[in-house]
Design an enzyme around this catalytic site. Structure first.
Site, PDB file in Angstrom:
ATOM      1  N   ASP A  10       0.863  -1.210  -0.089  1.00 61.28           N
ATOM      2  CA  ASP A  10       0.162   0.045  -0.052  1.00 61.28           C
ATOM      3  C   ASP A  10       0.762   1.383  -0.247  1.00 61.28           C
ATOM      4  OD1 ASP A  10      -3.232   0.626   1.294  1.00 61.28           O
ATOM      5  OD2 ASP A  10      -1.675   2.181   1.045  1.00 61.28           O
ATOM      6  N   MET A  11       0.642   1.965  -1.118  1.00 59.51           N
ATOM      7  CA  MET A  11       1.562   3.152  -0.883  1.00 59.51           C
ATOM      8  C   MET A  11       1.294   4.266   0.068  1.00 59.51           C
ATOM      9  SD  MET A  11       3.217   2.568  -3.502  1.00 59.51           S
ATOM     10  CE  MET A  11       3.739   4.054  -3.999  1.00 59.51           C
ATOM     11  N   ASP A 108      -3.824   2.312  -5.257  1.00 58.49           N
ATOM     12  CA  ASP A 108      -2.532   2.102  -4.439  1.00 58.49           C
ATOM     13  C   ASP A 108      -2.366   0.953  -3.650  1.00 58.49           C
ATOM     14  OD1 ASP A 108      -3.897   2.807  -2.348  1.00 58.49           O
ATOM     15  OD2 ASP A 108      -2.272   4.062  -1.526  1.00 58.49           O
ATOM     16  N   GLU A 109      -3.057   0.043  -3.867  1.00 57.65           N
ATOM     17  CA  GLU A 109      -2.986  -1.135  -3.073  1.00 57.65           C
ATOM     18  C   GLU A 109      -3.215  -2.358  -3.911  1.00 57.65           C
ATOM     19  OE1 GLU A 109      -6.177  -0.821  -0.315  1.00 57.65           O
ATOM     20  OE2 GLU A 109      -5.972  -2.554   0.278  1.00 57.65           O
TER      21      GLU A 109
HETATM   22  P1  TTP Z   1      -5.397   5.109   1.094  1.00 59.87           P
HETATM   23  O1  TTP Z   1      -4.236   3.924   0.843  1.00 59.87           O
HETATM   24  O2  TTP Z   1      -6.252   4.499   2.051  1.00 59.87           O
HETATM   25  O3  TTP Z   1      -4.398   6.188   1.874  1.00 59.87           O
HETATM   26  P2  TTP Z   1      -3.309   6.709   1.449  1.00 59.87           P
HETATM   27  O4  TTP Z   1      -2.497   6.026   0.335  1.00 59.87           O
HETATM   28  O5  TTP Z   1      -3.455   8.396   1.183  1.00 59.87           O
HETATM   29  O6  TTP Z   1      -2.468   6.953   3.008  1.00 59.87           O
HETATM   30  P3  TTP Z   1      -1.804   5.531   3.793  1.00 59.87           P
HETATM   31  O7  TTP Z   1      -0.433   5.795   3.809  1.00 59.87           O
HETATM   32  O8  TTP Z   1      -2.667   5.746   4.818  1.00 59.87           O
HETATM   33  O9  TTP Z   1      -2.234   4.375   2.996  1.00 59.87           O
HETATM   34  O10 TTP Z   1      -5.890   5.476  -0.239  1.00 59.87           O
HETATM   35  C1  TTP Z   1      -5.153   5.667  -1.425  1.00 59.87           C
HETATM   36  C2  TTP Z   1      -5.395   6.895  -2.341  1.00 59.87           C
HETATM   37  O11 TTP Z   1      -6.963   6.935  -2.411  1.00 59.87           O
HETATM   38  C3  TTP Z   1      -5.314   8.256  -1.453  1.00 59.87           C
HETATM   39  O12 TTP Z   1      -4.048   8.805  -1.390  1.00 59.87           O
HETATM   40  C4  TTP Z   1      -6.421   9.120  -2.041  1.00 59.87           C
HETATM   41  C5  TTP Z   1      -7.555   8.175  -2.329  1.00 59.87           C
HETATM   42  N1  TTP Z   1      -8.602   8.057  -1.416  1.00 59.87           N
HETATM   43  C6  TTP Z   1      -9.755   9.005  -1.586  1.00 59.87           C
HETATM   44  O13 TTP Z   1      -9.536   9.626  -2.483  1.00 59.87           O
HETATM   45  N2  TTP Z   1     -10.735   9.137  -0.556  1.00 59.87           N
HETATM   46  C7  TTP Z   1     -10.695   8.292   0.450  1.00 59.87           C
HETATM   47  O14 TTP Z   1     -11.477   8.322   1.358  1.00 59.87           O
HETATM   48  C8  TTP Z   1      -9.592   7.255   0.723  1.00 59.87           C
HETATM   49  C9  TTP Z   1      -9.433   6.556   1.803  1.00 59.87           C
HETATM   50  C10 TTP Z   1      -8.524   7.465  -0.119  1.00 59.87           C
HETATM   51 MG    MG Z   2      -2.235   3.981   0.730  1.00 62.04          MG
END
Ligand code: TTP
Ligand code: MG
Length: 387
Positions: A10-11, A108-109
């Site tokens: 996960d990014m 991103d996952e």
């Molecule tokens: P995530 O992997 O949930 O969050 P993240 O990568 O920003 O942070 P983390 O280090 O905790 O993993 O989500 C990936 C991307 O998806 C995030 O950068 C933006 C988008 N996203 C939204 O647009 N709305 C949301 O509610 C969530 C959870 C994510």
């Molecule tokens: Mg992420």
């Protein structure tokens, strides 16, 4: 079943990290991606934010006005979807070099089955380290990776070691890792289950694991059995790659919430065509149609129906989707997002309905012709009246 080695990647702060990568002035600063805060009066929510912004308590899905109150001096950006998609494609291209067994979960996952591939890098951690390094060098972003013998533990591990982390939970260490964690870390324990479990004095996964299976079944039904299994680290789900597609879906978020029938229906037609085309690309037909509707205020609903026979026709998908969406349109609900999904591809190779008439055959030919044109000239080349 043979033991597997599963990695969950996960990014970190994905959208915000891309912005910080591209603009050095943003590095080390609180950066919030989302709606325009309009000096605290903005509507809409936070998509994500940098880890610097998280120190102020800002989180994904929080109202942007609240984020502004928590940290008015943060840099607020509306984001750039095309740029994030490009970064995502680059990351997935790197993953492909390590294993073909990739299950994308979001932009991103992904889950990776590295059972057969880690020997090149000696150990599972060695492989994950190399993946992180390649992403850092070639895309300029950090990722966190969890490794475990089963999916849900790998996912919890990647979350646990964020940001820029790498954590391997071996079979021997699973319960030491899992049992002290709060129960809401388990997949499927939402706010409601948490309240009920807490009232039973169950706060950790270890507490849950001590409950007899029958008691969980009585309280939560099938879901209770699922929780029982997870708390004992039983999760037989494998990494599902594209060659075992379970469903095909597309969704669209409106720029501004809408109750306009025409706009909604033409979007449905567009989504139905997208789904139809992807189904036909994979030569799939499905019997379950599901639509997803997110209303203003983020309440999300799904409505599903079973079709009389498996289909991948845009027309059928479109007409039935309009039926399913009917209640929302007639109540003039303000809609933020709609999605269309086809699933249930079982019996794919069982004899087609004997009653497929000539109309269906003709339809199939029309679709094939449309596909040829679209593949050649792109998506925008052709649309039937309406979309
Ligand atoms: P995530 O992997 O949930 O969050 P993240 O990568 O920003 O942070 P983390 O280090 O905790 O993993 O989500 C990936 C991307 O998806 C995030 O950068 C933006 C988008 N996203 C939204 O647009 N709305 C949301 O509610 C969530 C959870 C994510
Ligand atoms: Mg992420």
């Amino acid at each position: 079943m043979n033991p597997r080695t599963i990695a969950h990647i996960d990014m970190d702060a994905f959208f915000a990290a891309v912005e910080q990568r591209d603009n050095p002035k943003l590095r080390g600063k609180p950066v919030v991606i989302g709606a325009d805060p309009k000096g605290g009066a903005g509507r809409g929510v936070v998509s994500t934010c940098s880890y610097e912004a998280r120190k102020f308590g800002i989180r994904s899905a929080m109202p942007i006005s609240q984020a502004y109150r928590l940290c008015p001096h943060a840099v607020f950006l509306s984001g750039n979807g095309a740029k994030y998609r490009k970064a995502s494609e680059e990351v997935f291209a790197i993953l492909e070099r390590f294993t073909p067994d990739i299950e994308p979960i979001s932009i991103d996952e992904a889950f990776l089955d590295i059972t057969g591939s880690y020997h090149f890098h000696k150990t599972p951690s060695g492989t994950a380290f190399r993946i992180k390094q390649d992403i850092k060098n070639e895309v300029g972003l950090t990722a966190s990776i969890g490794i475990a013998p089963m999916k849900f533990v790998a996912k919890i591990a990647s979350d646990y070691c964020k940001p820029d982390g790498l954590l391997e939970i071996t079979q021997e260490k699973i319960f030491d890792f899992l049992w002290p964690l709060p129960i809401e870390k388990l997949w499927g324990v939402g706010p409601k289950s948490k309240v009920i479990l807490n009232s039973m004095k169950i706060t950790t996964i270890g507490d849950l694991a001590k409950l007899p299976q029958d008691e969980l079944y009585e309280k939560f039904g099938e879901h209770g059995l699922h929780l029982y299994n997870l708390s004992h680290a039983v999760d037989p789900r494998g990494v599902e790659t594209d060659d075992e597609i379970k469903s095909v879906s597309h969704e669209h978020t409106f720029d501004t919430d809408t109750a306009d029938r025409e706009e909604i229906e033409s979007t449905l037609l567009y989504l139905s065509e997208k789904v139809s085309r992807r189904l036909r690309k994979y030569e799939l037909k499905g019997r379950t149609l599901t639509i997803k509707v997110r209303l203003k205020g983020f309440k999300t609903y799904t409505r599903a129906l079973t079709l009389p026979e498996r289909t991948n026709f845009a027309d059928t998908i479109y007409k039935k989707s309009v039926d399913l969406l009917g209640e929302f349109i007639s109540q003039k609900k303000q809609i933020r997002l709609i999605g269309v999904r086809i699933a249930n591809f079982e019996d794919q190779y069982v004899q087609e309905s004997l009653f497929r008439d000539q109309v269906a055959a003709k339809n199939e030919n029309v679709h094939k012709a449309l596909d040829l044109i679209k593949n050649k000239f792109g998506d925008r080349a052709i649309h039937r009246g309406g979309s």
